[in-house]
Motif scaffolding. Structure first.
Motif, PDB file in Angstrom:
ATOM      1  N   GLU A  29       0.887  -1.093   0.013  1.00  0.00           N
ATOM      2  CA  GLU A  29      -0.102   0.034  -0.069  1.00  0.00           C
ATOM      3  C   GLU A  29       0.797   1.048   0.043  1.00  0.00           C
ATOM      4  O   GLU A  29       0.529   2.144  -0.949  1.00  0.00           O
ATOM      5  CB  GLU A  29      -0.739  -0.233   1.209  1.00  0.00           C
ATOM      6  CG  GLU A  29      -2.172  -0.862   1.234  1.00  0.00           C
ATOM      7  CD  GLU A  29      -2.881  -0.955   2.115  1.00  0.00           C
ATOM      8  OE1 GLU A  29      -4.097  -1.250   2.140  1.00  0.00           O
ATOM      9  OE2 GLU A  29      -2.200  -0.823   3.292  1.00  0.00           O
ATOM     10  N   MET A  30       1.930   1.152   0.792  1.00  0.00           N
ATOM     11  CA  MET A  30       2.774   2.226   1.083  1.00  0.00           C
ATOM     12  C   MET A  30       3.398   2.599  -0.361  1.00  0.00           C
ATOM     13  O   MET A  30       3.943   3.549  -0.759  1.00  0.00           O
ATOM     14  CB  MET A  30       3.686   2.100   2.000  1.00  0.00           C
ATOM     15  CG  MET A  30       3.183   2.494   3.389  1.00  0.00           C
ATOM     16  SD  MET A  30       4.089   2.012   4.604  1.00  0.00           S
ATOM     17  CE  MET A  30       5.444   3.384   4.853  1.00  0.00           C
ATOM     18  N   MET A  33       1.433   4.300  -2.899  1.00  0.00           N
ATOM     19  CA  MET A  33       0.947   5.730  -2.281  1.00  0.00           C
ATOM     20  C   MET A  33       0.954   6.506  -3.764  1.00  0.00           C
ATOM     21  O   MET A  33       1.723   6.331  -4.599  1.00  0.00           O
ATOM     22  CB  MET A  33       2.042   6.201  -1.388  1.00  0.00           C
ATOM     23  CG  MET A  33       1.517   6.632  -0.161  1.00  0.00           C
ATOM     24  SD  MET A  33       3.004   7.296   0.727  1.00  0.00           S
ATOM     25  CE  MET A  33       3.607   6.155   1.822  1.00  0.00           C
ATOM     26  N   GLU A  37      -0.329  11.370  -1.744  1.00  0.00           N
ATOM     27  CA  GLU A  37      -0.207  10.985  -0.426  1.00  0.00           C
ATOM     28  C   GLU A  37       1.189  11.037   0.209  1.00  0.00           C
ATOM     29  O   GLU A  37       1.613  11.184   1.440  1.00  0.00           O
ATOM     30  CB  GLU A  37      -0.605   9.454  -0.334  1.00  0.00           C
ATOM     31  CG  GLU A  37      -2.293   9.121  -0.350  1.00  0.00           C
ATOM     32  CD  GLU A  37      -2.543   7.894  -0.892  1.00  0.00           C
ATOM     33  OE1 GLU A  37      -1.652   7.199  -1.497  1.00  0.00           O
ATOM     34  OE2 GLU A  37      -3.427   7.307  -0.443  1.00  0.00           O
ATOM     35  N   MET A  41       2.592  12.496   3.442  1.00  0.00           N
ATOM     36  CA  MET A  41       3.531  11.743   4.385  1.00  0.00           C
ATOM     37  C   MET A  41       4.433  12.585   5.067  1.00  0.00           C
ATOM     38  O   MET A  41       5.009  12.412   5.947  1.00  0.00           O
ATOM     39  CB  MET A  41       3.912  10.386   3.551  1.00  0.00           C
ATOM     40  CG  MET A  41       4.964   9.613   4.216  1.00  0.00           C
ATOM     41  SD  MET A  41       4.313   8.915   5.848  1.00  0.00           S
ATOM     42  CE  MET A  41       4.008   7.365   5.194  1.00  0.00           C
ATOM     43  N   ARG A  64       6.740   6.469   9.553  1.00  0.00           N
ATOM     44  CA  ARG A  64       5.895   6.404   8.345  1.00  0.00           C
ATOM     45  C   ARG A  64       4.815   5.169   8.317  1.00  0.00           C
ATOM     46  O   ARG A  64       3.714   5.621   7.967  1.00  0.00           O
ATOM     47  CB  ARG A  64       6.885   5.987   7.015  1.00  0.00           C
ATOM     48  CG  ARG A  64       7.666   6.930   6.465  1.00  0.00           C
ATOM     49  CD  ARG A  64       8.803   6.404   5.450  1.00  0.00           C
ATOM     50  NE  ARG A  64       9.812   7.018   5.162  1.00  0.00           N
ATOM     51  CZ  ARG A  64       9.655   7.865   4.105  1.00  0.00           C
ATOM     52  NH1 ARG A  64       8.429   8.196   3.610  1.00  0.00           N
ATOM     53  NH2 ARG A  64      10.791   8.842   3.900  1.00  0.00           N
ATOM     54  N   GLU A  65       5.096   4.206   8.842  1.00  0.00           N
ATOM     55  CA  GLU A  65       4.030   3.059   9.109  1.00  0.00           C
ATOM     56  C   GLU A  65       2.820   3.566   9.866  1.00  0.00           C
ATOM     57  O   GLU A  65       1.909   3.226   9.468  1.00  0.00           O
ATOM     58  CB  GLU A  65       4.701   1.939   9.329  1.00  0.00           C
ATOM     59  CG  GLU A  65       4.129   0.782   8.863  1.00  0.00           C
ATOM     60  CD  GLU A  65       4.907  -0.528   9.602  1.00  0.00           C
ATOM     61  OE1 GLU A  65       5.920  -0.657   9.661  1.00  0.00           O
ATOM     62  OE2 GLU A  65       3.955  -1.166  10.248  1.00  0.00           O
ATOM     63  N   TRP A  68       0.790   6.012   8.223  1.00  0.00           N
ATOM     64  CA  TRP A  68       0.210   5.488   6.997  1.00  0.00           C
ATOM     65  C   TRP A  68      -1.180   4.818   7.580  1.00  0.00           C
ATOM     66  O   TRP A  68      -2.403   4.649   7.045  1.00  0.00           O
ATOM     67  CB  TRP A  68       0.901   4.468   6.276  1.00  0.00           C
ATOM     68  CG  TRP A  68       0.333   3.827   5.226  1.00  0.00           C
ATOM     69  CD1 TRP A  68      -0.040   2.624   5.080  1.00  0.00           C
ATOM     70  CD2 TRP A  68      -0.341   4.349   4.304  1.00  0.00           C
ATOM     71  NE1 TRP A  68      -0.627   2.099   4.151  1.00  0.00           N
ATOM     72  CE2 TRP A  68      -0.751   3.384   3.252  1.00  0.00           C
ATOM     73  CE3 TRP A  68      -0.462   5.564   3.387  1.00  0.00           C
ATOM     74  CZ2 TRP A  68      -1.503   3.601   2.044  1.00  0.00           C
ATOM     75  CZ3 TRP A  68      -0.972   5.861   2.143  1.00  0.00           C
ATOM     76  CH2 TRP A  68      -1.550   4.639   1.715  1.00  0.00           C
ATOM     77  N   TYR A  69      -0.769   4.186   8.998  1.00  0.00           N
ATOM     78  CA  TYR A  69      -1.720   3.523   9.433  1.00  0.00           C
ATOM     79  C   TYR A  69      -2.848   4.427   9.838  1.00  0.00           C
ATOM     80  O   TYR A  69      -3.818   4.022   9.753  1.00  0.00           O
ATOM     81  CB  TYR A  69      -1.236   2.997  10.723  1.00  0.00           C
ATOM     82  CG  TYR A  69      -2.287   1.880  11.357  1.00  0.00           C
ATOM     83  CD1 TYR A  69      -2.207   0.405  11.160  1.00  0.00           C
ATOM     84  CD2 TYR A  69      -3.054   2.243  12.401  1.00  0.00           C
ATOM     85  CE1 TYR A  69      -2.928  -0.483  11.755  1.00  0.00           C
ATOM     86  CE2 TYR A  69      -3.840   1.403  13.072  1.00  0.00           C
ATOM     87  CZ  TYR A  69      -3.676   0.002  12.715  1.00  0.00           C
ATOM     88  OH  TYR A  69      -4.577  -0.786  13.297  1.00  0.00           O
ATOM     89  N   TYR A  71      -3.317   7.209   8.546  1.00  0.00           N
ATOM     90  CA  TYR A  71      -3.648   7.995   7.363  1.00  0.00           C
ATOM     91  C   TYR A  71      -3.211   9.459   7.819  1.00  0.00           C
ATOM     92  O   TYR A  71      -4.186  10.256   7.763  1.00  0.00           O
ATOM     93  CB  TYR A  71      -5.034   7.658   6.937  1.00  0.00           C
ATOM     94  CG  TYR A  71      -4.939   7.906   5.449  1.00  0.00           C
ATOM     95  CD1 TYR A  71      -5.883   9.276   4.880  1.00  0.00           C
ATOM     96  CD2 TYR A  71      -4.350   7.234   4.421  1.00  0.00           C
ATOM     97  CE1 TYR A  71      -5.949   9.543   3.673  1.00  0.00           C
ATOM     98  CE2 TYR A  71      -4.340   7.397   3.190  1.00  0.00           C
ATOM     99  CZ  TYR A  71      -5.114   8.623   2.757  1.00  0.00           C
ATOM    100  OH  TYR A  71      -4.971   9.035   1.176  1.00  0.00           O
ATOM    101  N   PHE A  72      -1.939   9.637   7.912  1.00  0.00           N
ATOM    102  CA  PHE A  72      -1.408  10.851   8.184  1.00  0.00           C
ATOM    103  C   PHE A  72      -1.992  11.654   9.187  1.00  0.00           C
ATOM    104  O   PHE A  72      -1.865  12.916   9.447  1.00  0.00           O
ATOM    105  CB  PHE A  72      -1.565  11.787   7.010  1.00  0.00           C
ATOM    106  CG  PHE A  72      -1.128  10.886   5.816  1.00  0.00           C
ATOM    107  CD1 PHE A  72      -1.797  10.575   4.613  1.00  0.00           C
ATOM    108  CD2 PHE A  72       0.075  10.281   5.685  1.00  0.00           C
ATOM    109  CE1 PHE A  72      -1.527   9.939   3.543  1.00  0.00           C
ATOM    110  CE2 PHE A  72       0.764   9.491   4.409  1.00  0.00           C
ATOM    111  CZ  PHE A  72      -0.227   9.541   3.621  1.00  0.00           C
ATOM    112  N   SER A 187      -0.125  -6.084   9.538  1.00  0.00           N
ATOM    113  CA  SER A 187       0.302  -4.671   9.902  1.00  0.00           C
ATOM    114  C   SER A 187       1.066  -4.510  11.085  1.00  0.00           C
ATOM    115  O   SER A 187       2.151  -3.917  11.186  1.00  0.00           O
ATOM    116  CB  SER A 187      -1.176  -3.819  10.044  1.00  0.00           C
ATOM    117  OG  SER A 187      -1.555  -4.061  11.354  1.00  0.00           O
TER     118      SER A 187
END
Lengths: 888, 388
Positions: A29-30, A33, A37, A41, A64-65, A68-69, A71-72, A187
């Protein structure tokens, strides 16, 4: 096919797609991006960084993860990250809150499990995932557990983890049914995978999907595990600790003392559902004690999860260390930690599917790496420095590491090292060297060591005299002597009891004849003596030469009884031969013990007669009058040996034998005379020469592949750890131990009678007559040399080509006088005749000699002892000589 | 040795045909065969033949060859003699001038042709073919840690085994290592005796040692023999003779030969004779040094004066590759024979022969003292010998 191969051949994509697309991949997913996104990020990342500051040491990847999790949502991410880095305890006990927070953003919602209580077990699932990954190739986790459990010390650590898992039974099982569980596990696992692996941080990311994948697949196995692991809570932990302690063996007591207390405190602090996390933390902490986060992957993961706990745990351990009195407890903890790290490493490598499956560092390497990483925490190696690393490292870490190596019995490498240390001679350790010459000159005043040879005609009473002297000086116990007396009487040789002190073989005792040189030692008030009791029988003159060549001073024993003195002195008696031999072998000082004078009623005329005859003879041999002293003794009765004979003991003797300095006192006894021998200067600083008089396998320190060499150091010095070379042969070895006069010593110098244990030279290489030398200056080996001979009284003249036995030190070899170069006058050195046909008795000549086999010789001018030779023929000494030139 | 045929012309050239029958005969052959002689014997040779098509076949063929001798090699331990030279006889497999090496084998006749058969060679044939066989003897000289097992035949003393066993010395407090070492040593000697001594051939076995070693060993050996029912040893107990020597080196065999007991048993053996002669020489040297001479130059002068009573020469001199040297010594022998001197050709395989060898190889006991006024500088040949 090995399991490793199976793992390598595993097609990751196949596995992934088999599972269906239920498991969206965070990493992917990352990757997918969008540009927008990505920008978001970047912005959020800098926000989070600013918010967190740099104290947490949380890596970018994790940030970052998390972003992302969420969502910013930088605020949520910061909160999560803080909570992670902060009090895991609080986190664990506040599942609900976490759940709420975690699942609030959940983008995209479809791929996130809705309000799954299992998600609460974030850190636990991490563990579970790891566990499952580990069990991937096992028939079941139970089996894996079992197999791991067989590893002694590892059992403790594994049980802790296993039971921690069992505590998680319910939450883990629940999501198992849900198709989306993979995503959750994924995750979390991806987070876990993003955690530092010391060896391969970059590969952590590619490994993540696989790990997640496994987590999804292995749910049933987890169930097995849950079923297999009985009980939960504090009790198993205690048991685990005890188990670990058992495995540790020697440190058991300390473990029992230290572990329960620390764990108990732990458990009190983290009660109820948090027990599992606490257990994991305990494992991590133990590893941390071994080397500050030294346990690799798994430990690190667990450590990250319970990061908040770490400080406290470390503090607890620190406290426990203090209470347990330091090093020992630390060693125990370290040992356990090391074992745990090993266990972790093992179970991790079984589950690993990345390309490092085969070049995984050995458990040893891991421990070593951990050690090196420990004190400074080497942040460069860990993308996410662990909080623990910032704590003051346990001070004796490296020592701990070593100890842990030592305690871990399974450490084959360490064993191999130890073996190598025994087997191969190593150069001596620098810094331990002793400056022997300096040491010697420091103690020169005390060094009063002399080698004394006792010579004389057979049955003159040499052994009895010296045996009695040893007894009188307290070297032989009453009990031993009583036994000798009894045994000697049994075979009808009661008078030989004292001789038995030195005559030790059955042959010697039953025949009543000394056959070989006996070595012993004794001390007079100001001298220490190495006693060499030589045989008197003419057949054993070679042995006598071996003894006399090791001597500085001599006692010549003569039998004063009627007819006996004459038979020993005239004709073929050994009195003459021995006197000549000891003089030729470099002995200048002599005490003549006129023995058995009691047999002639201590008659002064007899004594004077003997002294007169001997004095004339000894002077002709080259002894100076001042160096020869006489003493009337009785070896059997012990008169005048160790103390001056009182008048009541030997009245007849006391009447005429008075001290010349003080006529009121009886004359000096044997020990008095021995005590006044002058100690010669020793050539200490010359290169080492130790002529082998005897050698045998093993020795004082043991070791099957070492050889003990006995002899006298002719020159130079030697110390434990020295390299030596054996000549002939040239093999090198290392001195492992030294005995000087039957007592262990660190070094020895010229003149000492020693037993030196040499390692690294095969016993086959040794022969009597070999010389142990300093490696940089070995002795010459030659079969041809030139010598100056003093010819005694050979029955037939010495011709060109005459054969004889050559004696040097303890060696005798057949030799031929190849050529008589010239005869010369002994005093003036003037050449009498060039190339004579033969040499008559009493002449001195220069000759060329060849030997049947090469022998070790030195020029007389360089080393007196090793430059002397004796020539014997048909049992008679025909000449003595010195080496003047060595050919080829 | 069996003499099959003898054709010697008036100019002393000619050939003899001999059959060696026992190992010692090979030694005799070694003393007869010299560089320059021609030897005919049956031998095998690997022959390579190339066919018209170019294919090569190797085969071993048995053929009779005559070679002109260039080199002789003798191995005393196995009594093997190898003679190397160029072929002189025509053969369908070997062309003239090709090198060939002959092995002399027992019971295989050979023909030896010499340009000149001298007295020494003829004496050698007579000795070799003498059927009145003397007793063979075995001797073991030993001291602690060293033993030499020898077989003595008429012309040879062969060392069959030399045993060197390390025996740790007695040490303070313990003599067990020493005693174990001695036992091990005795066992090795016992095994060597069993292996090397054939009691059917040997008339006497001499055990020589200093000290008590021989008695102790003999006790040990008999005890072992009884324990293991070693019949040969038990039955031949009487053949063992215990003699005092001063050491265990091979040189002690001289003392063995000097011992009255041994003399009684081995009275007329060549080695006993030689030992006596060399002892007599040394005794003469000690008592009247002008009546005992050694070295070619001195002895030749004595021969000129006809003074030689006993001439002792080693066979080694007659094996000299150099014809001139050989002739020189043969002339010496013939000269002294002319003056009725007793001639003893020592076998260099005996200990006394070795001793004489070291003493330049030739020595003489004179009938009357001869004062040699010449400077005793050694002759050139002696210098050469020394260098060797």
């Amino acid at each position: 096919m090995s399991r490793h191969r199976a793992i390598r051949n595993l097609d990751i994509n196949d596995e992934f797609y088999d599972e269906g697309d239920g498991g969206g991949d965070v990493y992917d997913e990352m990757q997918d991006m969008t540009e927008e996104e990505a920008l978001k990020m970047q912005a959020a990342l800098s926000e989070v960084r600013a918010a967190l500051g740099d104290h947490t040491g949380i890596g970018d990847v994790e940030m970052r993860e998390t972003l992302w999790y969420y969502y910013f949502d930088s605020a949520a991410a910061v909160a999560w990250l803080r909570s992670m880095a902060g009090a895991a305890c609080a986190e664990a006990s506040d599942d609900a809150a976490l759940v709420g927070r975690r699942h609030r953003p959940g983008p995209p919602p479809a791929t996130r499990p809705a309000a799954d209580p299992g998600g609460a077990a974030g850190p636990r699932a991490t563990l579970a995932g790891l566990r499952a990954a580990g069990a991937q190739q096992s028939p079941g986790l139970g089996g894996a557990l079992q197999s791991l459990g067989t590893r002694g010390a590892a059992a403790g650590g594994v049980s802790v983890v296993g039971r921690a898992l069992s505590a998680l039974r319910a939450p883990v099982v629940q999501p198992a049914g849900a198709p989306a569980s993979g995503a959750l596990g994924g995750s979390l696992l991806s987070r876990m995978a993003a955690l530092p692996r010391p060896q391969d941080a970059p590969t952590a990311a590619p490994a993540a999907p696989v790990a997640r994948n496994f987590a999804g697949r292995q749910v049933p196995s987890l169930r097995d595990l849950a079923a297999a692991a009985p009980g939960a809570g504090p009790e198993p932990q205690r048991r685990a600790a005890v188990l670990g302690a058992d495995a540790l063996g020697p440190a058991r007591a300390a473990t029992l003392y230290a572990q329960p207390s620390s764990l108990a405190r732990f458990i009190l602090q983290a009660p109820g559902p948090a027990a599992a996390a606490a257990a994991a933390a305990a494992a991590a902490a133990a590893a941390a004690a071994a080397g500050g986060g030294g346990g690799t992957g798994a430990t690190a993961a667990a450590a990250a999860v319970v990061a908040g706990l770490r400080r406290e745990i470390a503090a607890l351990l620190e406290a426990c260390r203090r209470t347990c009195g330091g090093p020992e407890a630390m060693a125990m903890a370290a040992g356990r930690g090391g074992a745990l790290a090993n266990a972790n490493g093992e179970y991790k490598s079984a589950g690993r599917v990345d390309r490092f499956a085969f070049d995984t560092p050995s458990p040893d390497d891991k421990i070593l790496a951990a050690q090196s990483a420990a004190p400074g925490a080497a942040p460069s190696k860990q993308s996410k420095p662990l909080p623990a690393a910032k704590e003051p490292a346990p001070p004796p870490t490296s020592e701990l590491g070593r100890l842990s190596l030592a305690t871990d019995g399974s450490d084959a490498d360490a064993d191999a090292d130890a073996d190598a240390a025994v087997d191969s001679p190593r150069p001596p350790k620098p810094g331990r060297r002793i400056d022997v010459v300096a040491e010697y000159s420091k103690t020169q005043g005390d060094r009063n060591q002399l080698n004394l040879v006792v010579v004389g005609h057979v049955d003159a009473g040499k052994s009895t005299l010296m045996g009695h002297l040893l007894y009188a000086l307290g070297q032989v116990s009453d009990r031993t002597l009583k036994r000798f007396e009894r045994d000697a009487e049994k075979i009808g040789k009661a008078s030989f009891a004292f001789a038995w002190v030195l005559d030790q073989t059955d042959q010697e005792r039953s025949r009543g004849v000394t056959m070989d040189v006996a070595t012993s030692s004794f001390a007079t008030p100001s001298r220490r003596f190495t006693l060499l009791d030589a045989p008197g029988h003419r057949d054993f003159v070679p042995n006598m030469i071996s003894g006399a060549s090791r001597a500085d001073v001599a006692v010549l024993v003569v039998d004063a009884s009627t007819g006996e003195f004459e038979s020993g002195f005239d004709g073929n008696g050994q009195t003459r031969e021995h006197a000549v031999l000891v003089r030729s072998l470099g002995v200048h000082q002599l005490v003549v013990a006129v023995n058995k004078l009691d047999m002639v009623a201590w008659s002064q005329p007899r004594y004077d007669e003997i002294v007169a005859r001997l004095a004339a003879f000894l002077a002709s041999c080259g002894f100076r009058d001042a160096d020869v002293r006489y003493v009337p003794v009785s070896g059997l009765r012990g008169t005048n040996l160790a103390r001056r004979a009182p008048a009541d003991e030997a009245e007849a003797l006391a009447r005429w034998y008075r001290d010349p300095a003080d006529p009121a006192r009886p004359g000096p006894c044997l020990a008095d005379l021995l005590d006044t021998f002058a100690v010669p200067e020793r050539p200490v600083s010359r290169p080492l020469r130790l002529a082998v008089a005897d050698y045998f396998k093993g020795g004082a320190v043991g070791g099957a592949n070492s050889v003990s060499v006995s002899g006298r150091i002719a020159q130079g010095h030697v110390q434990v750890g020295d390299q030596v070379v054996l000549v002939p042969g040239g093999e090198r070895g290392v001195v492992k131990a030294i005995d000087v006069d039957f007592a262990s010593a660190d070094w020895a110098v010229a003149g000492d009678s020693v037993v030196v244990m040499v390692q690294g030279i095969d016993i086959q290489q040794f022969t009597v007559g070999s010389v142990v030398c300093a490696p940089d200056c070995p002795i010459a080996v030659t079969a041809s040399f030139e010598a100056k001979l003093a010819v005694f009284d050979p029955p037939v003249p010495i011709t060109n080509g005459a054969s004889a036995l050559l004696h040097t030190q303890s060696l005798n070899v057949p030799a031929v006088i190849r050529r008589i170069v010239e005869t010369f006058d002994q005093r003036s050195g003037e050449v009498l005749k060039r190339r004579p046909r033969h040499i008559h008795k009493g002449a001195t000549a220069r000759v060329e000699i060849t030997t049947e086999v090469p022998v070790c010789l030195e020029l007389f001018q360089d080393a007196k002892e090793l430059g002397r030779i004796m020539l014997r023929k048909d049992g008679e000494t025909i000449a003595a000589g010195i080496v003047t030139a060595i050919r080829d | 040795m069996k003499l099959v045929a003898q054709h010697i012309e008036k100019d002393q050239s000619g050939h003899v045909r001999l059959v060696p029958q026992e190992p010692e005969d090979i030694w005799h052959a070694y003393n007869l065969i010299q560089k320059g002689d021609q030897l005919t014997a049956v031998t095998t040779r690997g022959v390579k033949s190339v066919s018209s098509t170019g294919s090569v076949t190797n085969s071993r063929v048995k053929l009779k060859l005559t070679i002109a001798i260039e080199d002789v090699f003798f191995d005393s331990h196995v009594c093997a003699l190898r003679i190397n030279g160029r072929t002189v006889s025509e053969s369908e497999h070997v062309s003239v001038g090709q090198y060939h090496t002959l092995d002399l084998e027992l019971n295989q006749p050979f023909t030896l042709a010499k340009p000149e058969w001298d007295v020494i060679a003829l004496q050698r044939i007579r000795d070799a073919c003498d059927v009145a066989r003397q007793a063979d003897a075995a001797a073991v000289t030993m001291h602690e840690g060293l033993a030499v097992v020898c077989l003595m035949t008429q012309h040879m003393t062969v060392v069959r085994q030399r045993i060197e066993a390390p025996i740790p010395k007695k040490r303070r407090g313990s003599a067990t290592n020493y005693e174990k070492g001695v036992q091990r040593f005795y066992d090795q000697v016992y095994q060597a005796i069993r292996r090397h001594i054939d009691f059917a051939l040997v008339k006497v076995v001499v055990l020589g040692s200093p000290g008590f070693v021989r008695e102790q060993f003999f006790e040990y050996m008999m005890a072992q023999a009884v324990r293991t029912e070693d019949r040969p040893i038990i039955e031949n107990r009487a053949k063992f003779l215990l003699v005092h020597t001063s050491s265990g080196h091979k040189g002690a065999l001289e003392e063995v030969m000097r011992d009255p007991q041994t003399r009684a048993r081995l009275a007329d053996t060549k080695s006993a004779q030689e030992a006596r002669a060399i002892d007599a020489f040394y005794q003469m040297l000690a008592s009247d040094s002008d009546r005992a001479l050694y070295g070619y130059a001195d002895v030749a002068k004595a021969a000129e004066h006809g003074a030689i009573g006993t001439l002792m020469v080693t066979d080694e001199l007659f094996r000299a590759a150099d014809v001139q040297t050989r002739k020189k010594y043969i002339r010496l022998v013939e000269d002294s024979k002319a003056s009725n001197a007793e001639l003893l050709v020592f076998s260099s395989m005996h200990v006394s022969g070795e001793r004489l060898n070291q003493l330049s190889g030739v020595a003489a006991i004179l009938n009357f003292p001869l004062v040699l006024d010449s400077d005793p500088e050694p002759s050139d040949s002696e210098e050469e010998r020394d260098k060797e």
